[in-house]
Design an enzyme around this catalytic site. Structure first.
Site, mmCIF file in Angstrom:
data_model
loop_
_atom_site.group_PDB
_atom_site.id
_atom_site.type_symbol
_atom_site.label_atom_id
_atom_site.label_comp_id
_atom_site.label_asym_id
_atom_site.label_seq_id
_atom_site.Cartn_x
_atom_site.Cartn_y
_atom_site.Cartn_z
ATOM 1 N N LYS A 13 0.651 -0.989 0.335
ATOM 2 C CA LYS A 13 0.570 -0.328 0.159
ATOM 3 C C LYS A 13 1.101 1.400 -0.104
ATOM 4 O O LYS A 13 0.774 2.222 -0.642
ATOM 5 C CB LYS A 13 -1.295 -0.438 1.085
ATOM 6 C CG LYS A 13 -1.814 -1.271 1.850
ATOM 7 C CD LYS A 13 -3.641 -1.044 2.340
ATOM 8 C CE LYS A 13 -2.268 -1.162 3.930
ATOM 9 N NZ LYS A 13 -1.837 -2.340 3.944
ATOM 10 N N ARG A 88 -9.421 0.888 9.556
ATOM 11 C CA ARG A 88 -8.883 -0.249 8.968
ATOM 12 C C ARG A 88 -10.217 -1.685 10.057
ATOM 13 O O ARG A 88 -9.848 -2.619 10.034
ATOM 14 C CB ARG A 88 -7.579 -0.910 9.972
ATOM 15 C CG ARG A 88 -6.612 -0.961 9.591
ATOM 16 C CD ARG A 88 -5.045 -1.139 10.380
ATOM 17 N NE ARG A 88 -4.276 -1.913 10.374
ATOM 18 C CZ ARG A 88 -3.358 -0.909 9.561
ATOM 19 N NH1 ARG A 88 -3.038 0.191 9.225
ATOM 20 N NH2 ARG A 88 -2.361 -1.488 9.352
ATOM 21 N N ARG A 127 12.945 -9.502 3.339
ATOM 22 C CA ARG A 127 13.055 -7.782 3.927
ATOM 23 C C ARG A 127 14.231 -7.630 4.704
ATOM 24 O O ARG A 127 14.778 -6.986 4.599
ATOM 25 C CB ARG A 127 11.567 -7.259 3.471
ATOM 26 C CG ARG A 127 12.454 -5.700 3.480
ATOM 27 C CD ARG A 127 10.784 -5.073 3.270
ATOM 28 N NE ARG A 127 9.791 -5.022 4.672
ATOM 29 C CZ ARG A 127 8.991 -4.792 4.561
ATOM 30 N NH1 ARG A 127 8.479 -3.957 4.195
ATOM 31 N NH2 ARG A 127 8.367 -4.347 6.246
ATOM 32 N N ARG A 139 11.894 -1.727 12.281
ATOM 33 C CA ARG A 139 10.738 -1.546 12.965
ATOM 34 C C ARG A 139 10.351 -2.404 13.866
ATOM 35 O O ARG A 139 11.111 -3.542 13.311
ATOM 36 C CB ARG A 139 9.876 -0.965 12.053
ATOM 37 C CG ARG A 139 8.951 0.031 11.854
ATOM 38 C CD ARG A 139 8.154 0.117 10.603
ATOM 39 N NE ARG A 139 6.923 -0.697 10.770
ATOM 40 C CZ ARG A 139 6.289 -0.506 9.472
ATOM 41 N NH1 ARG A 139 6.020 -0.018 8.303
ATOM 42 N NH2 ARG A 139 5.220 -1.178 9.825
ATOM 43 N N ARG A 150 -0.564 -9.265 12.413
ATOM 44 C CA ARG A 150 -0.736 -8.442 11.681
ATOM 45 C C ARG A 150 -1.907 -9.051 10.816
ATOM 46 O O ARG A 150 -3.524 -8.601 10.755
ATOM 47 C CB ARG A 150 0.155 -7.367 11.591
ATOM 48 C CG ARG A 150 0.598 -6.604 12.885
ATOM 49 C CD ARG A 150 1.697 -5.768 12.579
ATOM 50 N NE ARG A 150 1.337 -4.812 11.468
ATOM 51 C CZ ARG A 150 2.048 -4.409 10.134
ATOM 52 N NH1 ARG A 150 3.074 -4.430 10.194
ATOM 53 N NH2 ARG A 150 1.980 -3.549 9.922
HETATM 54 P P1 AMP Z 1 1.038 0.178 9.178
HETATM 55 O O1 AMP Z 1 2.157 0.719 8.896
HETATM 56 O O2 AMP Z 1 -0.432 1.285 7.848
HETATM 57 O O3 AMP Z 1 1.492 -1.595 9.025
HETATM 58 O O4 AMP Z 1 0.327 0.335 10.908
HETATM 59 C C1 AMP Z 1 1.299 -0.067 11.343
HETATM 60 C C2 AMP Z 1 0.467 -0.205 12.598
HETATM 61 O O5 AMP Z 1 -0.116 0.808 13.458
HETATM 62 C C3 AMP Z 1 -0.531 -1.591 12.543
HETATM 63 O O6 AMP Z 1 -0.254 -2.587 13.123
HETATM 64 C C4 AMP Z 1 -1.718 -0.895 14.001
HETATM 65 O O7 AMP Z 1 -1.483 -1.054 15.246
HETATM 66 C C5 AMP Z 1 -1.541 0.719 13.928
HETATM 67 N N1 AMP Z 1 -2.371 1.062 13.076
HETATM 68 C C6 AMP Z 1 -1.908 2.080 11.786
HETATM 69 N N2 AMP Z 1 -3.544 2.159 11.127
HETATM 70 C C7 AMP Z 1 -3.731 1.798 12.407
HETATM 71 C C8 AMP Z 1 -6.000 2.218 12.363
HETATM 72 N N3 AMP Z 1 -6.398 2.570 10.950
HETATM 73 N N4 AMP Z 1 -6.469 1.403 13.117
HETATM 74 C C9 AMP Z 1 -5.671 0.662 14.318
HETATM 75 N N5 AMP Z 1 -4.538 0.681 13.860
HETATM 76 C C10 AMP Z 1 -3.819 1.661 13.140
#
Ligand code: AMP
Length: 254
Positions: A13, A88, A127, A139, A150
């Site tokens: 994404k 989400r 990766r 990270r 996740r």
């Molecule tokens: P991402 O970089 O989008 O994969 O997000 C990393 C982490 O941030 C996720 O695993 C969640 O813990 C948190 N996170 C990001 N976006 C959301 C969302 N819309 N709702 C809840 N948690 C989020």
């Protein structure tokens, strides 16, 4: 243009969002980036979500929704934006609907990046190995165990959004497993195409539009009835009287 990129973690994404930013001049609104920044700056929100993020769970809806509501008010988001990682959950999607409605704006499309989860796990393992080999910082949530968490959160809480947006007729699905430029091309094409057709609901709740029943034709009748209809036609023609009824009840037309 206002877009949502939907797909499990690791589906690409972020990569595709950057390409869309460059092409359409939109801003990328990544809730993951915003939350990581809050954690880094140790803000009250950051302190609340740090552990959840490290475990691979989802942060509370109210926190994420208020971050997005604030962000889309910024002048750079007025021209359009790409939501990456938000919504989400269904409550987040509903909150977004309300937010957009209040501002008199609408979503143009929701792009679903469809991927194979096993391949995703292999991707992240590779990766992580490459990053470690280069001595790059990882990270805290960048490892296969957390990715499994996740993915589970995605399946349970985020995947229902596919049906949610399909119903709203804004969903476009592309194959996220293709090479990056091909995914980009598929997104471009999807943005100029019609939305994916709504699928019938499951568990027998399928909507059926009653079709008008076809009048019986000779080909739908049994052989005998067809013969009778044909001889009735001949009789009718002989009497120059079209429209007489055959025994089968069919109106024989010349
Ligand atoms: P991402 O970089 O989008 O994969 O997000 C990393 C982490 O941030 C996720 O695993 C969640 O813990 C948190 N996170 C990001 N976006 C959301 C969302 N819309 N709702 C809840 N948690 C989020």
């Amino acid at each position: 243009m206002r877009l949502i990129l939907l797909g499990p973690p690791g589906a690409g994404k972020g990569t595709q969002a950057l390409r869309l930013v460059a092409k359409y001049g939109l801003v990328q609104l990544s809730t993951g980036d915003m939350l990581r920044a809050a954690v880094k700056a140790a803000t009250p929100v950051g302190r609340k979500v740090k552990d959840i993020m490290e475990r691979g769970g989802l942060c509370p809806d109210d926190i994420v929704v208020s971050i997005v509501a604030e962000r889309i008010e910024q002048p750079d988001a007025r021209k359009g934006f790409i939501l990456d990682g938000f919504p989400r959950t269904v409550p987040q999607a509903k909150a977004l609907d309300r937010m957009l409605k209040e501002r008199g704006i609408a979503l143009d499309a929701v792009i679903e990046l469809r991927v194979d989860e096993d391949a995703l796990l292999r991707r992240i393992e590779n990766r992580v190995a490459e990053m470690k080999a280069r001595g790059e910082p990882l990270r805290p949530d960048d490892n296969a165990d957390v990715l499994r968490q996740r993915l589970e959160a995605y399946r349970k809480l985020t995947a229902p959004l596919v049906a949610y947006y399909r119903k709203k007729n804004v969903l476009r699905t592309v194959n996220g497993m293709a090479p990056i430029p091909e995914v980009t091309a598929a997104i471009d094409k999807a943005l100029s195409a019609e939305p994916s057709a709504p699928k019938p609901a499951r568990n027998g709740a399928r909507k059926v539009t009653a079709k008008p029943r076809k009048p019986k034709t000779a080909s739908r009748l049994g052989k005998k009835s067809a013969k009778r209809a044909s001889s009735a036609r001949k009789t009718a023609a002989a009497h120059k009287s079209p429209g007489r009824k055959s025994k089968s009840g069919e109106t024989a037309r010349p």
